[in-house]
Design a protein around this motif. Structure first.
Motif, PDB file in Angstrom:
ATOM      1  N   ILE A  91       0.773  -1.484   0.095  1.00 16.33           N
ATOM      2  CA  ILE A  91       0.180   0.027  -0.023  1.00 16.33           C
ATOM      3  C   ILE A  91       1.064   1.365   0.024  1.00 16.33           C
ATOM      4  O   ILE A  91       0.562   2.280  -0.617  1.00 16.33           O
ATOM      5  CB  ILE A  91      -0.985   0.081   1.265  1.00 16.33           C
ATOM      6  N   ILE A  92       2.047   1.311   0.609  1.00 22.23           N
ATOM      7  CA  ILE A  92       3.011   2.322   0.682  1.00 22.23           C
ATOM      8  C   ILE A  92       3.462   2.544  -0.981  1.00 22.23           C
ATOM      9  O   ILE A  92       3.346   3.649  -1.565  1.00 22.23           O
ATOM     10  CB  ILE A  92       4.206   2.076   1.391  1.00 22.23           C
ATOM     11  N   ASN A  93       3.829   1.578  -1.450  1.00 21.25           N
ATOM     12  CA  ASN A  93       4.292   1.520  -2.896  1.00 21.25           C
ATOM     13  C   ASN A  93       3.014   2.127  -3.857  1.00 21.25           C
ATOM     14  O   ASN A  93       3.153   2.971  -4.630  1.00 21.25           O
ATOM     15  CB  ASN A  93       4.834   0.164  -3.400  1.00 21.25           C
ATOM     16  N   MET A  94       2.100   1.751  -3.601  1.00 21.95           N
ATOM     17  CA  MET A  94       0.508   2.101  -4.282  1.00 21.95           C
ATOM     18  C   MET A  94       0.462   3.238  -3.822  1.00 21.95           C
ATOM     19  O   MET A  94       0.091   4.097  -5.084  1.00 21.95           O
ATOM     20  CB  MET A  94      -0.448   1.039  -4.025  1.00 21.95           C
ATOM     21  N   MET A  95       0.647   3.852  -2.859  1.00 22.39           N
ATOM     22  CA  MET A  95       0.292   5.426  -2.706  1.00 22.39           C
ATOM     23  C   MET A  95       1.154   6.409  -3.221  1.00 22.39           C
ATOM     24  O   MET A  95       1.056   7.355  -3.796  1.00 22.39           O
ATOM     25  CB  MET A  95       0.208   5.559  -1.025  1.00 22.39           C
ATOM     26  N   GLU A  96       2.448   5.798  -3.203  1.00 21.54           N
ATOM     27  CA  GLU A  96       3.623   6.613  -3.868  1.00 21.54           C
ATOM     28  C   GLU A  96       3.216   6.856  -5.491  1.00 21.54           C
ATOM     29  O   GLU A  96       3.365   7.572  -6.005  1.00 21.54           O
ATOM     30  CB  GLU A  96       4.993   6.227  -3.575  1.00 21.54           C
ATOM     31  N   LEU A  97       2.941   5.503  -6.052  1.00 22.26           N
ATOM     32  CA  LEU A  97       2.349   5.514  -7.411  1.00 22.26           C
ATOM     33  C   LEU A  97       1.272   6.484  -7.768  1.00 22.26           C
ATOM     34  O   LEU A  97       1.106   6.963  -8.711  1.00 22.26           O
ATOM     35  CB  LEU A  97       2.170   3.904  -7.797  1.00 22.26           C
ATOM     36  N   TYR A  98       0.087   6.280  -6.643  1.00 29.15           N
ATOM     37  CA  TYR A  98      -1.041   7.133  -6.829  1.00 29.15           C
ATOM     38  C   TYR A  98      -0.637   8.382  -6.825  1.00 29.15           C
ATOM     39  O   TYR A  98      -1.200   9.215  -7.694  1.00 29.15           O
ATOM     40  CB  TYR A  98      -1.895   6.546  -5.855  1.00 29.15           C
ATOM     41  N   ASN A  99       0.260   8.822  -5.891  1.00 31.48           N
ATOM     42  CA  ASN A  99       0.484  10.406  -6.061  1.00 31.48           C
ATOM     43  C   ASN A  99       1.139  10.674  -7.079  1.00 31.48           C
ATOM     44  O   ASN A  99       1.016  11.964  -7.442  1.00 31.48           O
ATOM     45  CB  ASN A  99       1.241  10.705  -4.413  1.00 31.48           C
ATOM     46  N   LEU A 100       2.241  10.038  -7.774  1.00 34.01           N
ATOM     47  CA  LEU A 100       3.003  10.333  -8.628  1.00 34.01           C
ATOM     48  C   LEU A 100       1.902  10.390  -9.878  1.00 34.01           C
ATOM     49  O   LEU A 100       2.035  11.596 -10.764  1.00 34.01           O
ATOM     50  CB  LEU A 100       3.954   9.254  -9.118  1.00 34.01           C
ATOM     51  N   ARG A 101       1.029   9.512 -10.236  1.00 27.80           N
ATOM     52  CA  ARG A 101      -0.007   9.674 -11.521  1.00 27.80           C
ATOM     53  C   ARG A 101      -0.746  10.881 -11.075  1.00 27.80           C
ATOM     54  O   ARG A 101      -1.230  11.357 -12.232  1.00 27.80           O
ATOM     55  CB  ARG A 101      -0.586   8.340 -11.509  1.00 27.80           C
ATOM     56  N   LEU A 102      -0.937  11.289  -9.911  1.00 21.66           N
ATOM     57  CA  LEU A 102      -1.976  12.511  -9.663  1.00 21.66           C
ATOM     58  C   LEU A 102      -1.345  13.401 -10.223  1.00 21.66           C
ATOM     59  O   LEU A 102      -1.909  14.341 -10.784  1.00 21.66           O
ATOM     60  CB  LEU A 102      -2.207  12.767  -8.137  1.00 21.66           C
ATOM     61  N   GLN A 103       0.087  13.574  -9.747  1.00 18.98           N
ATOM     62  CA  GLN A 103       0.665  14.794 -10.489  1.00 18.98           C
ATOM     63  C   GLN A 103       1.057  14.801 -11.921  1.00 18.98           C
ATOM     64  O   GLN A 103       0.878  15.713 -12.534  1.00 18.98           O
ATOM     65  CB  GLN A 103       2.280  14.800  -9.894  1.00 18.98           C
ATOM     66  N   LEU A 104       1.279  13.586 -12.643  1.00 13.43           N
ATOM     67  CA  LEU A 104       1.303  13.537 -13.913  1.00 13.43           C
ATOM     68  C   LEU A 104       0.094  13.955 -14.515  1.00 13.43           C
ATOM     69  O   LEU A 104       0.206  14.519 -15.733  1.00 13.43           O
ATOM     70  CB  LEU A 104       1.649  12.021 -14.222  1.00 13.43           C
ATOM     71  N   LEU A 105      -1.059  13.334 -14.038  1.00  9.89           N
ATOM     72  CA  LEU A 105      -2.336  13.829 -14.758  1.00  9.89           C
ATOM     73  C   LEU A 105      -2.577  15.464 -14.572  1.00  9.89           C
ATOM     74  O   LEU A 105      -3.135  15.933 -15.406  1.00  9.89           O
ATOM     75  CB  LEU A 105      -3.563  13.081 -13.841  1.00  9.89           C
ATOM     76  N   SER A 106      -2.217  16.012 -13.510  1.00 10.53           N
ATOM     77  CA  SER A 106      -2.191  17.407 -13.626  1.00 10.53           C
ATOM     78  C   SER A 106      -1.408  18.306 -14.413  1.00 10.53           C
ATOM     79  O   SER A 106      -1.784  19.177 -15.057  1.00 10.53           O
ATOM     80  CB  SER A 106      -1.840  17.733 -12.074  1.00 10.53           C
ATOM     81  N   ILE A 107      -0.099  17.534 -14.399  1.00 14.44           N
ATOM     82  CA  ILE A 107       0.621  18.216 -15.490  1.00 14.44           C
ATOM     83  C   ILE A 107       0.107  18.143 -16.882  1.00 14.44           C
ATOM     84  O   ILE A 107       0.057  19.035 -17.855  1.00 14.44           O
ATOM     85  CB  ILE A 107       2.050  17.524 -15.366  1.00 14.44           C
ATOM     86  N   SER A 108      -0.289  16.876 -17.340  1.00 11.82           N
ATOM     87  CA  SER A 108      -0.738  16.444 -18.651  1.00 11.82           C
ATOM     88  C   SER A 108      -2.228  17.411 -18.930  1.00 11.82           C
ATOM     89  O   SER A 108      -2.168  17.610 -20.118  1.00 11.82           O
ATOM     90  CB  SER A 108      -0.919  15.190 -18.741  1.00 11.82           C
ATOM     91  N   GLU A 109      -2.873  17.597 -17.767  1.00 11.05           N
ATOM     92  CA  GLU A 109      -4.052  18.425 -18.070  1.00 11.05           C
ATOM     93  C   GLU A 109      -3.648  19.666 -18.543  1.00 11.05           C
ATOM     94  O   GLU A 109      -4.456  20.179 -19.414  1.00 11.05           O
ATOM     95  CB  GLU A 109      -4.784  18.494 -16.506  1.00 11.05           C
ATOM     96  N   GLU A 110      -2.765  20.476 -17.784  1.00 11.05           N
ATOM     97  CA  GLU A 110      -2.351  21.872 -18.222  1.00 11.05           C
ATOM     98  C   GLU A 110      -1.515  21.653 -19.477  1.00 11.05           C
ATOM     99  O   GLU A 110      -1.657  22.654 -20.469  1.00 11.05           O
ATOM    100  CB  GLU A 110      -1.501  22.374 -17.121  1.00 11.05           C
ATOM    101  N   ASN A 111      -0.777  20.786 -19.762  1.00 13.42           N
ATOM    102  CA  ASN A 111      -0.306  20.577 -20.903  1.00 13.42           C
ATOM    103  C   ASN A 111      -1.173  20.552 -22.113  1.00 13.42           C
ATOM    104  O   ASN A 111      -0.982  21.180 -23.159  1.00 13.42           O
ATOM    105  CB  ASN A 111       0.744  19.547 -21.104  1.00 13.42           C
TER     106      ASN A 111
END
Length: 445
Positions: free
Chosen positions: A358-378
């Protein structure tokens, strides 16, 4: 709770035939799959078996009663036997029914232990069924949104194809009736063919994704891809923020795989108690009644004809205690305790594995949240740039080569954004499954 009740909670929405639908939501796809999935149907039958076995009678509480009926026939030739009171050829016949009961009064608490074990086996069977349900829900949702992802990509390629076709036709007419730049005609013709190829290939990917979804839904009637209902739920952009401590608590409380491991530990503890029951004496009671009817006659002499009737009753108490059996019982108890320790280690290992996962999944989830936010703005900038490029191209201030660059950038940015949405959704579903909430989301409140 029986598996049928669990599924009835999960399927509180009405299920309609796929062929009769014009639209299909993700929930409807899940409910339809839960209704028709073969693995769930098998799990339901297996749970039904454990429910039927979970009775005091199966545990051995009640006495057993048996009825036996015997009809015996025999012929004895005494013609050459001078030391008999019945000379001649004697026919003897007997009819002897018997009714007997056997009741195990005390067996070292083995009956109570057996009943506990049957209840635990029923819980284990239901737990295994819930795991199948949760896996089915996750698989259907992933298949649904995979199909939606492929559909959106197909719509993107179709839009680009239509635009390049429009520009290609325009320059084709312009080249025919007026002097024009043939390089731009070739450029747009090449772009149109490329977009057409991408669209056709994407159609195949979409059809394959729909077939995978159909396979999981397992409709009772064949449903061709062409008549498949329209998928209405889009890939979302809004996702919650999770707290790691809360997720760990949810795993301890709701994760079904961990619950099944707890049940396995309790089963092993029950087995240890069962092995200990052999250290106690056993007390049993036997009772019965046996009437007997016999006929004796001489085949060649009608004067010898004897009938007898006997009625026997009995009631016995039997106390048995094993004084010594080469320490077999003691070894069985020790082995069961070791297996109990192994089961405890499996629980602790799974808990730590879940925490790490769950720790690894949380890190991946937060990373993908950031990637989605970046791709949204991009994507916003890429869309504005592409629209501005089209406008400038139409006014003649931008070349077709530069327009193609902006179009490819817009295409790649939008595809990447779709993939970021899906990847985040995939991680979101995995977290919900690990915390045991995926199935709960589909229960009726």
């Amino acid at each position: 709770m029986s598996l049928k009740k669990i599924i009835s909670l999960l399927t509180f929405f009405s299920i309609v035939a796929v062929n009769g639908q014009t639209t299909l939501t993700a929930k409807q796809a899940v409910f339809y799959a839960l209704e028709n999935n073969f693995s769930i149907q098998i799990a339901e039958q297996q749970t039904s078996i454990t429910q039927k076995n979970n009775t005091w009678g199966e545990a051995g509480l009640y006495p057993t009663v048996s009825l036996n009926v015997g009809f015996n026939n025999g012929i004895q030739d005494n013609t050459n036997n001078p030391f008999t009171f019945t000379p001649g050829i004697i026919l003897s016949q007997g009819f002897s029914p018997s009714l007997s009961a056997n009741w195990n009064i005390f067996s070292g608490f083995a009956v109570r232990i057996a009943k506990d074990r049957l209840e635990q086996l029923e819980q284990q069977s239901q737990g295994n069924a819930i795991v199948i349900i949760e896996t089915t829900i996750q698989d259907v949702l992933k298949a649904y949104y995979t199909a939606q992802l492929q559909k959106q990509r197909m719509e993107l390629f179709n839009t680009l194809k239509d635009y390049s076709k429009k520009r290609y036709k325009y320059y084709e007419i312009k080249d025919k009736y007026a002097k024009s730049n043939s390089l731009e005609l070739l450029q747009f013709r090449n772009q149109f063919l490329t977009d057409s190829s991408n669209y056709v290939l994407q159609q195949i990917s979409y059809n394959n994704a729909v077939r995978n979804l159909l396979f999981l839904m397992n409709p009772t009637e064949e449903s061709p891809v062409e008549s498949f209902p329209v998928l209405t739920d889009q890939l979302q952009n809004d996702f919650p923020v999770f707290e790691l401590s809360q997720l760990k608590e949810d795993i301890r409380s709701n994760n079904q795989n961990l619950k099944n491991q707890y049940i396995a530990l309790e089963l092993q503890k029950t087995n240890t108690s069962f092995q200990k029951s052999f250290l106690y004496p056993t007390l049993s009671f036997q009772a019965g009644v046996t009437p007997s009817y016999n006929w004796l006659r001489d085949i060649k002499n009608d004067q010898l004809n004897i009938n007898t009737q006997v009625l026997s009753y009995y009631g016995n108490l039997n106390l048995r205690y094993t004084v010594f059996n080469n320490y077999k019982t003691k070894r069985a108890v020790e082995v069961s305790r070791i297996q109990e320790e192994i089961a405890q280690l499996n629980v602790e290992s799974m808990e730590k594995s879940m925490d790490n996962a769950i720790i690894n999944m949380m890190e991946l989830y937060n990373l993908r949240l950031q990637l989605l936010s970046i791709s949204e703005e991009n994507l916003q900038y890429a869309t504005k740039a592409y629209e501005l490029a089209k406008s400038r191209f139409e006014t003649g201030t931008l070349s077709s080569m530069d327009l193609s660059t902006f179009q490819n950038n817009y295409q790649n940015t939008l595809i990447l954004h779709y993939e970021n949405q899906f990847n985040l959704l995939d991680t979101y579903l995995e977290i919900y499954k690990m915390t045991g909430k995926l199935g709960l989301e589909y229960k009726k409140n």
